[in-house]
Write an enzyme that holds these catalytic residues in place. Structure first.
Site, PDB file in Angstrom:
ATOM      1  N   LEU A 100       0.861  -1.191   0.000  1.00 27.48           N
ATOM      2  CA  LEU A 100       0.000   0.000   0.000  1.00 27.48           C
ATOM      3  C   LEU A 100       0.895   1.238   0.000  1.00 27.48           C
ATOM      4  CD1 LEU A 100      -2.660  -0.959   2.734  1.00 27.48           C
ATOM      5  CD2 LEU A 100      -2.977  -0.957   0.246  1.00 27.48           C
ATOM      6  N   ASP A 101       0.362   2.341  -0.486  1.00 24.02           N
ATOM      7  CA  ASP A 101       1.108   3.601  -0.473  1.00 24.02           C
ATOM      8  C   ASP A 101       1.329   4.065   0.973  1.00 24.02           C
ATOM      9  OD1 ASP A 101       0.918   3.602  -3.219  1.00 24.02           O
ATOM     10  OD2 ASP A 101      -0.839   4.924  -3.245  1.00 24.02           O
ATOM     11  N   VAL A 102       2.268   4.981   1.139  1.00 22.46           N
ATOM     12  CA  VAL A 102       2.599   5.472   2.486  1.00 22.46           C
ATOM     13  C   VAL A 102       1.381   6.077   3.190  1.00 22.46           C
ATOM     14  CG1 VAL A 102       3.469   7.709   1.643  1.00 22.46           C
ATOM     15  CG2 VAL A 102       4.290   6.845   3.790  1.00 22.46           C
ATOM     16  N   HIS A 187      -0.563   2.639  -7.925  1.00 26.75           N
ATOM     17  CA  HIS A 187      -1.473   3.726  -7.528  1.00 26.75           C
ATOM     18  C   HIS A 187      -2.850   3.600  -8.196  1.00 26.75           C
ATOM     19  CE1 HIS A 187       1.694   5.603  -5.405  1.00 26.75           C
ATOM     20  NE2 HIS A 187       2.200   6.340  -6.356  1.00 26.75           N
ATOM     21  N   LYS A 190      -6.058   5.649  -6.896  1.00 28.23           N
ATOM     22  CA  LYS A 190      -5.874   7.106  -7.055  1.00 28.23           C
ATOM     23  C   LYS A 190      -5.946   7.489  -8.535  1.00 28.23           C
ATOM     24  CE  LYS A 190      -3.102   7.474  -2.892  1.00 28.23           C
ATOM     25  NZ  LYS A 190      -1.751   7.338  -2.346  1.00 28.23           N
TER      26      LYS A 190
END
Ligand code: URA
Length: 232
Positions: A100-102, A187, A190
């Site tokens: 997962l992204d930060v 991503h 998003k």
């Protein structure tokens, strides 16, 4: 797997110690002495170190509730690693199955079983991942049907040759939706909302396949056998 890795996974030796023992001729594979640490071995091989037959430890499978501001990596980088919150032995043997992204929170699967990870993440398995998404711009009542249809038909992401696979969008409120996708492009969520002129403000993964996030933020638990098997 490599012979040095096999030895680390079946003893308390460090990688360096394992390599030293191999190079010094202490290890046999199917009754032949092997001195090259990168030799590929299989669990069915008979691997003996100083007269002791080695057997790898059982694989581990767990889920964790990723807090925001942590990275899905074994080591700290620009942000602290998610693994700092994992109070467990031999963390370096574990890896994350689906990052997962930060700034994304929620469900992360962690294991030391590479074959299982492949089953969770391989694109042709179409494993469902469900996200709760907070949006910058309101979705008006009259836009809902069209948006649901657009996500179902597939979205053209910048730089991708094909449309995204059918995704299920459920609108919770004007600025909050639930999205289920079966891919894991970079991503992806998003970019999907950017493609429909919106912006993701918050992203939280609730579910992967049949596994539902059910621990508090920063906490973890082992998967049940049924959960492990559900990805086979
Ligand atoms: N999609 C994203 O854009 N970010 C994530 O972290 C996961 C899915």
């Amino acid at each position: 797997m490599r012979l040095d890795k096999y030895i680390c996974k079946s003893t308390e030796l460090t990688k360096l110690e394992a390599i030293e023992r191999i190079n010094a001729g202490h290890v046999t594979v199917n009754n032949e002495t092997v001195i090259i640490e990168s030799t590929q071995v299989h669990e069915n091989n008979c691997i003996i170190l100083d007269s002791k037959k080695l057997k790898t430890r059982a694989f581990r499978y767990l889920l964790m509730h990723k807090p925001t501001g942590t990275i899905c990596s074994n080591n700290d980088g620009e942000y602290p690693s998610l693994f700092n919150q994992l109070d467990i032995d031999k963390k370096s043997e574990l890896h994350i199955a689906g990052r997962l992204d930060v700034d994304t929170t929620g469900l992360v699967l962690i294991t030391d079983d590479g074959r299982w990870t492949y089953n969770v993440t391989r694109p042709d398995k179409h494993c469902k991942k469900t996200y709760k998404v907070g949006l910058s711009y309101s979705i008006l009542d009259e836009q809902v049907d069209k948006l649901v249809k657009t996500f179902k038909q597939g979205i053209q992401l910048q730089g991708e040759p094909k449309l995204t696979l059918p995704a299920t969008l459920a609108v919770i409120s004007q600025k909050e939706v639930c999205l289920t996708i079966t891919e894991g492009k970079y991503h992806q969520v998003k970019r999907m909302f950017a493609a429909v002129k919106n912006r993701v403000l918050s992203l939280h993964r609730e579910k992967i396949g049949d596994v539902q996030l059910d621990v508090e933020v920063g906490k973890w638990r082992y998967l049940t056998q049924d959960e492990v098997n559900s990805f086979s």
